[in-house]
Design a protein around this motif. Structure first.
Motif, PDB file in Angstrom:
ATOM      1  N   PRO A 204       0.863  -1.175   0.078  1.00 50.17           N
ATOM      2  CA  PRO A 204       0.186   0.124   0.040  1.00 50.17           C
ATOM      3  C   PRO A 204       0.984   1.336   0.100  1.00 50.17           C
ATOM      4  CG  PRO A 204       0.094  -0.996   2.201  1.00 50.17           C
ATOM      5  CD  PRO A 204       0.628  -2.183   1.107  1.00 50.17           C
ATOM      6  N   MET A 205       1.768   1.243   0.768  1.00 48.02           N
ATOM      7  CA  MET A 205       2.678   2.379   0.661  1.00 48.02           C
ATOM      8  C   MET A 205       3.381   2.720  -0.544  1.00 48.02           C
ATOM      9  SD  MET A 205       3.659   4.889   2.876  1.00 48.02           S
ATOM     10  CE  MET A 205       4.660   6.257   2.301  1.00 48.02           C
TER      11      MET A 205
ATOM     12  N   ARG B  81       2.337   1.438  -3.714  1.00 54.53           N
ATOM     13  CA  ARG B  81       1.453   1.835  -4.742  1.00 54.53           C
ATOM     14  C   ARG B  81       0.903   3.650  -4.427  1.00 54.53           C
ATOM     15  NH1 ARG B  81      -0.981  -2.475  -7.313  1.00 54.53           N
ATOM     16  NH2 ARG B  81      -0.701  -4.429  -6.281  1.00 54.53           N
ATOM     17  N   ILE B  82       0.622   3.674  -3.096  1.00 56.72           N
ATOM     18  CA  ILE B  82       0.224   5.227  -2.885  1.00 56.72           C
ATOM     19  C   ILE B  82       1.277   6.080  -3.095  1.00 56.72           C
ATOM     20  CG2 ILE B  82      -0.745   6.758  -1.150  1.00 56.72           C
ATOM     21  CD1 ILE B  82      -2.322   4.330  -0.140  1.00 56.72           C
ATOM     22  N   THR B  83       2.607   5.836  -2.760  1.00 54.59           N
ATOM     23  CA  THR B  83       3.682   6.718  -3.397  1.00 54.59           C
ATOM     24  C   THR B  83       3.766   7.058  -4.588  1.00 54.59           C
ATOM     25  OG1 THR B  83       4.820   6.246  -1.185  1.00 54.59           O
ATOM     26  CG2 THR B  83       6.169   7.087  -2.769  1.00 54.59           C
TER      27      THR B  83
ATOM     28  N   THR C 245      -1.653  12.782   0.126  1.00 56.55           N
ATOM     29  CA  THR C 245      -1.622  11.368  -0.469  1.00 56.55           C
ATOM     30  C   THR C 245      -0.642  10.416   0.312  1.00 56.55           C
ATOM     31  OG1 THR C 245      -2.263  12.337  -2.533  1.00 56.55           O
ATOM     32  CG2 THR C 245      -1.861   9.921  -2.679  1.00 56.55           C
TER      33      THR C 245
ATOM     34  N   GLY D  65      -1.165   6.575   2.604  1.00 58.49           N
ATOM     35  CA  GLY D  65      -0.398   5.503   2.568  1.00 58.49           C
ATOM     36  C   GLY D  65       0.319   5.066   3.819  1.00 58.49           C
TER      37      GLY D  65
ATOM     38  N   GLN E  14      -2.424   3.524   6.134  1.00 55.13           N
ATOM     39  CA  GLN E  14      -2.821   2.243   5.533  1.00 55.13           C
ATOM     40  C   GLN E  14      -1.995   1.326   6.232  1.00 55.13           C
ATOM     41  OE1 GLN E  14      -5.671   1.001   3.952  1.00 55.13           O
ATOM     42  NE2 GLN E  14      -6.483   2.872   4.533  1.00 55.13           N
ATOM     43  N   THR E  15      -0.431   1.691   5.920  1.00 51.05           N
ATOM     44  CA  THR E  15       0.751   0.904   6.394  1.00 51.05           C
ATOM     45  C   THR E  15       0.715   0.447   7.797  1.00 51.05           C
ATOM     46  OG1 THR E  15       1.992   1.595   4.654  1.00 51.05           O
ATOM     47  CG2 THR E  15       3.133   0.459   6.479  1.00 51.05           C
TER      48      THR E  15
END
Length: 275
Positions: free
Chosen positions: A167-168, A170-172, A209, A213, A216-217
Motif C-alpha cells: 500500500p505504501m 502504490r500510494i507513493t 496522499t 499510505g 494504511q501501512t
C-alpha cells in the motif's frame, strides 16, 4: 484410494534451497536475526523502562501540550484502557513491533514508489509483484521465514513488512505522479537541485496522499499482530492467540480491545503529526 500426485509441487525444491541457505548462510541469517531482535528489543525496553503510570502521564501531557486537549484525552483513553486491561507490557511490545515494521516498510517502499512514478517500466514490473504480495496469505511467507529464522520476532517482522510495503509503494507512486509537472519544471528552471525539488516541492505537494499510505501501512501492520503472536513474537497478538487456544473469552476480549485502542491511537496521531 491413494491421493493424487500433484503435477506442480515446488515444496521439495524450496525446502532444499532453504536447507542449503541454512547450511551455507547461517552466519548471515544469524546476524540479520540478531540485529532485528536488538532493534525491536531496544524499542521495547525504551517503552517499558518508565513505570506505566509515568509513561502514560508523559504521553498524555505531551499530546495535550503539542496537539490540544482532545489528543491528550485520546492518549489517556487508549493507553489507559491497555493499562486497566492488564495489557500494558503487551501493548508496548506491539507498538515497538509495529513502529519498526512501519519504518522498514517506508524505507523500502518510498524510494521504489518514487522510482516507479518516474519510470513507467519500473511501475509495470512492480505491479504484478505487488499484486502477489497482497494476495498471498501471510502464513505462506511465514513458512520459509520460520524455517530460516525460527520462531520469534524476525518472521513476524518479515510478514508485517511484506504486508506493509504494497500500500505504501502504490500510494507513493500515485502521489508523485499526481504532482503537477509544471511545478517540477518551475523548480528546474529556477536552478533547484533534484533533492531541493523533491524536498521543497514534490513532497509537500504529495503530502496528503502520502499520509494515506502511511495510515494504511500502520493499520495493516497492526492487523498482523495476531499473526505475530502465532510465531512467538509476543505482544497483544500472543494474548489473542492464548485466549483462542484456551477458550478464554475474557482474555481474548481484553487483548482485542487493547489492539483497537492502539490502532486508534497510532492512526489519529500519525494523521496529526504528519498531516
Amino acid at each position: 484410494m491413494a491421493a493424487p500426485v500433484p503435477m506442480f509441487s515446488p515444496g521439495a525444491s524450496v525446502a532444499q534451497a532453504i536447507d542449503w541457505l541454512n547450511i551455507h548462510a547461517h552466519g548471515l541469517f544469524a546476524a540479520i536475526g540478531g540485529a532485528v531482535e536488538a532493534v525491536i528489543g531496544g524499542a521495547e525496553d525504551a517503552l517499558l523502562l518508565p513505570a506505566p503510570w509515568l509513561m502514560l502521564a508523559v504521553v498524555v501531557a505531551l499530546a495535550a501540550y503539542g496537539y490540544g486537549l482532545r489528543y491528550g484525552a485520546l492518549a489517556a483513553a487508549s493507553l489507559g484502557l491497555c493499562l486497566a486491561a492488564g495489557m500494558w507490557k503487551e501493548a508496548m511490545q506491539t507498538i515497538a513491533l509495529v513502529s519498526v515494521s512501519v519504518t522498514v516498510s517506508i524505507l523500502v517502499a518510498f524510494p521504489l514508489g518514487l522510482w516507479a512514478a518516474r519510470r513507467s517500466r519500473v511501475e509495470a514490473v512492480l505491479r504484478p509483484v505487488l499484486d502477489i504480495m497482497q494476495t498471498v496469505p501471510p502464513w505462506v511467507y511465514l513458512i520459509p521465514a520460520v524455517m530460516i529464522f525460527s520462531l520469534g520476532k524476525v518472521p513476524a517482522l518479515i510478514a508485517t513488512v511484506v504486508y506493509g510495503i504494497p500500500p505504501m509503494l502504490r500510494i507513493t507512486t500515485l502521489a508523485f505522479k499526481e504532482v503537477p509537472h509544471e511545478l517540477i519544471e518551475l523548480g528546474r528552471a529556477s536552478g533547484a537541485s533534484f533533492w531541493q525539488i523533491l524536498g521543497k516541492l514534490e513532497i509537500p505537494a504529495a503530502r496528503k496522499t502520502l499520509l494515506v499510505g502511511l495510515n494504511q501501512t500502520i493499520l495493516l501492520s497492526l492487523a498482523m499482530v495476531v499473526l505475530a503472536g502465532l510465531v512467538g513474537a509476543g505482544g497483544l497478538g500472543a494474548e489473542v492467540t492464548r485466549g483462542l487456544t484456551r477458550m478464554e473469552m475474557g482474555l481474548g476480549l481484553r487483548a482485542g480491545l487493547s489492539i483497537v485502542a492502539v490502532a486508534i491511537l497510532l492512526d489519529r496521531f500519525s494523521r496529526r503529526v504528519f498531516g
